[in-house]
Design an enzyme around this catalytic site. Structure first.
Site: not given
Ligand code: ADP
Ligand code: ZN
Ligand code: MG
Length: 622
Positions: A217, A436
């Protein structure tokens, strides 16, 4: 090392088959050792005299052929035989038992007897030690391998990755959506930019901020963006890096990381996957102080010893806040939690656009359409999809990425997701929307219910959707009317599905359980049932220890049990009927709310009020 038996060469000690990783170094060392051992073997061979059976030696002794004897040890002799023609010949012989009379015998026959203490030449000392060296060498190799690349020699260091100033800075602009998370983190950025301003005012800045959200995320991305925005050093470590095979290593890494932080203040320490170290202590069996607990304790100590004035902010990320040790979440530690949610339809579009901007796009690639076609995908999935699409385009020899590439990339990733977690079909998404919408709409027709905050069909955890309500105030006790309405709302999904489809899905299981729990508590604990009266039945004992039986002991008769069941059923039936009545009456609103949900995926209270012209029920607070 024995000097006997040179006829049967001793088997050269072979190395065990070794993984190819260290092959070159190992091979060189192995060849060196082999050469040494062969050399020693030949040296032995050259030195030793021919071995004869002990019986032959005794015969020679009786016949008076033995000229001299050197006693090497209790079991080995060497010596010289007198040949018949006057020539002498060396021999050696192994004594099959400890022959105490041998010396007397030799003396009696006038044989010259010598000791043999000087046998240990420098080379034979080496030869004695050789198997030990070889053993240690093997152990060391195994050790090295279990430790990965030479980690064994850098235990205590934190190995935190530092993002250098030369790295391209990631800022909030690189993170699409996540408005609430960014808003919360902006305070941290402000502080890091100018700590003195805050210190002067005596403001208390959170020491630790915990980013909570499902994998992919954008938690890591957000943490880096905070560092980029504030323009401070950023030390990145994963919780699993702390957990090593040696007790105490993790703790010392924690210390090292915090030391590094102090030296580089103002800066950010980021601990990814905090749950790897931060799990509740003592939950396991035999709960001693294992390595992980020591590491966690050290982390708690370091956080306490820290002053926010130092200008160091600790960020951490986890997707399992529920398993974290409560001590981590106490004030002065990770006392602030920032939820990093899965993206909704608009946010998915924004994420796609950010990543699409980095590769050449063909005309007519529609980010909005792709966003609609990718429910349930995280930011990481979407970034991955753009990358896959680019790869497809490259493989086809195109210079721009086309919609078709995206379609294929989407299918590929959806299949991957289907294998690992959940993929949401159009059908499921629709069913979730009706479900929902049912919950949500009821909020507006029940006088005692909390106002709705938002309703979403973006999946979180195992739930496909949620309708959040927002309590008007913190409540420690709730009136009967509120609980009854709460139960009615629980039936909203069930009722909506029945009204629209004529049947229900398994998605109602959690709702029914919640309704039943509440109804049972009303009847048995809170004395809210007319038939049963104000009596508490079946005192439940809270499970304090894991392993202690979680039992509800019955302090009522079978007859009462039946009356309780009837009362609970009565409460539930009444609520179910109410939910059906309201939603049937407002079927048109239910349908349009669901359709709007399918379009937008998330709707706020205000959106719904605007749709149907509901007014705020300010006056109806009980
Ligand atoms: P987490 O640490 O929550 O598992 P990451 O920060 O490692 O997720 O996200 C992995 C990749 O997904 C990031 O490097 C980016 O390229 C993409 N990504 C995730 N969320 C976003 C967002 N909100 N906007 C742009 N890119 C995102
Ligand atoms: Zn429900
Ligand atoms: Mg991460």
């Amino acid at each position: 090392m024995q000097f006997d038996d040179k006829n049967t060469p001793r088997p050269p000690s072979k190395p065990e088959a070794r993984p190819p990783r260290n092959a070159r170094v190992s091979l060189i060392i192995f060849i060196a050792l082999l050469a040494a051992s062969v050399g020693l073997f030949m040296f032995d061979g050259g030195k030793s005299a021919p071995s004869i059976p002990y019986s032959t030696f005794l015969t020679h002794l009786e016949e008076g052929n033995v000229d001299s004897v050197r006693i090497v040890d209790q079991r080995l002799i060497e010596g010289t035989l007198r040949g018949k023609d006057g020539a002498s010949q060396d021999f050696s012989s192994v004594i099959p038992y400890v022959d105490a009379g041998l010396l007397e015998e030799l003396k009696a026959r006038g044989v010259r007897v010598e000791g043999a203490s000087a046998q240990m030449g420098p080379l034979s000392v080496l030869a004695e030690l050789f198997p030990w060296f070889f053993g240690f060498f093997l152990i060391w190799m195994v050790f090295r391998q279990s430790q990965g690349n030479n980690k064994a020699f850098s235990f205590g260091k934190s190995r935190a990755k530092r993002y250098q100033e030369s790295d391209r800075k990631i800022t909030f602009a690189d993170v699409a959506g996540q408005k609430e998370a960014k808003y919360e983190l902006l305070e941290v950025v402000d502080y890091l930019k100018n700590p003195q301003k805050f210190v002067k005012m005596g403001a208390r800045i959170p020491k630790g901020v915990l980013l909570v959200g499902m994998p992919g995320t954008g938690k890591t991305l957000l943490a880096k963006a905070v560092a980029g925005e504030a323009d401070v050093p950023f030390f990145h470590m994963s919780g699993s890096d702390f957990v090593e095979m040696f007790v105490g290593v993790g703790a010392s890494r924690v210390r090292d990381l915090f030391d590094q932080g102090r030296k580089s203040a103002p800066c950010i320490l980021f601990i990814d996957e905090l749950d790897a170290v931060g799990r509740t202590r003592g939950a396991g069996y035999g709960g001693g102080h294992d390595e992980r607990e020591q590491t966690l304790n050290q982390m708690l100590v370091e956080m306490d010893g820290f002053d926010t004035k130092d200008g160091v902010i600790i960020l951490a990320a986890t997707n399992r806040p529920d398993v974290l040790d409560p001590a981590l979440l106490r004030p002065g530690r990770f006392d602030r939690q920032v939820v990093v949610a899965m993206p909704d339809i608009q946010e998915r579009e924004d994420i796609l656009k950010i990543h699409m901007a980095k590769v050449p796009m063909a005309e007519g690639v529609d980010a909005q359409r792709l966003s609609r076609a990718t429910p349930g995908m995280s930011g990481a999935d979407l970034a991955n999809m753009v990358n896959e699409a680019t790869l497809f385009a490259v493989r086809r020899g195109r210079s721009v990425v086309e919609m078709q590439d995206f379609e294929e990339a989407r299918d590929k990733i959806m299949m991957g997701i289907a294998r690992t977690s959940m993929v949401i079909s159009e059908e499921e998404k629709k069913a979730t929307a009706y479900h929902e919408a049912g919950h949500a709409l009821l909020h507006y027709y029940l006088p005692n219910a909390d106002p709705l905050h938002k309703v979403t069909i973006v999946p979180r955890g195992r739930a496909l959707g949620v309708a959040f309500s927002l309590p008007a105030q913190d409540a420690y006790s709730r009136a009967r009317g509120w609980i009854r309405d709460r139960i009615v709302i629980s039936y909203g999904g069930y009722a909506a599905e029945t009204i629209v489809y004529g049947e229900t899905t398994t998605g109602t299981a959690q709702d029914l359980k919640q309704a039943t729990d509440l109804a049972r508590k009303m009847a048995c604990e809170w004395g809210m049932s007319e038939e049963l009266g104000a009596v508490a039945y079946g005192q439940e004992e809270e499970p304090i220890f894991i392993g202690k039986e979680i039992a509800q002991h019955k302090d009522y008769s079978e007859d009462t049990a039946m009356r309780i069941d009837r009362a609970v059923l009565g409460i539930l039936e009444e609520a179910r009927k109410k939910a059906f009545d309201i939603l049937t009456e407002h079927r048109d609103q239910l349908l349009s709310l669901a359709e709007e949900l399918i379009r937008k995926e998330t709707l706020l209270d205000d959106d719904i009020k605007a749709m149907f012209g509901f007014k705020s029920p300010e006056a109806s607070e009980a």
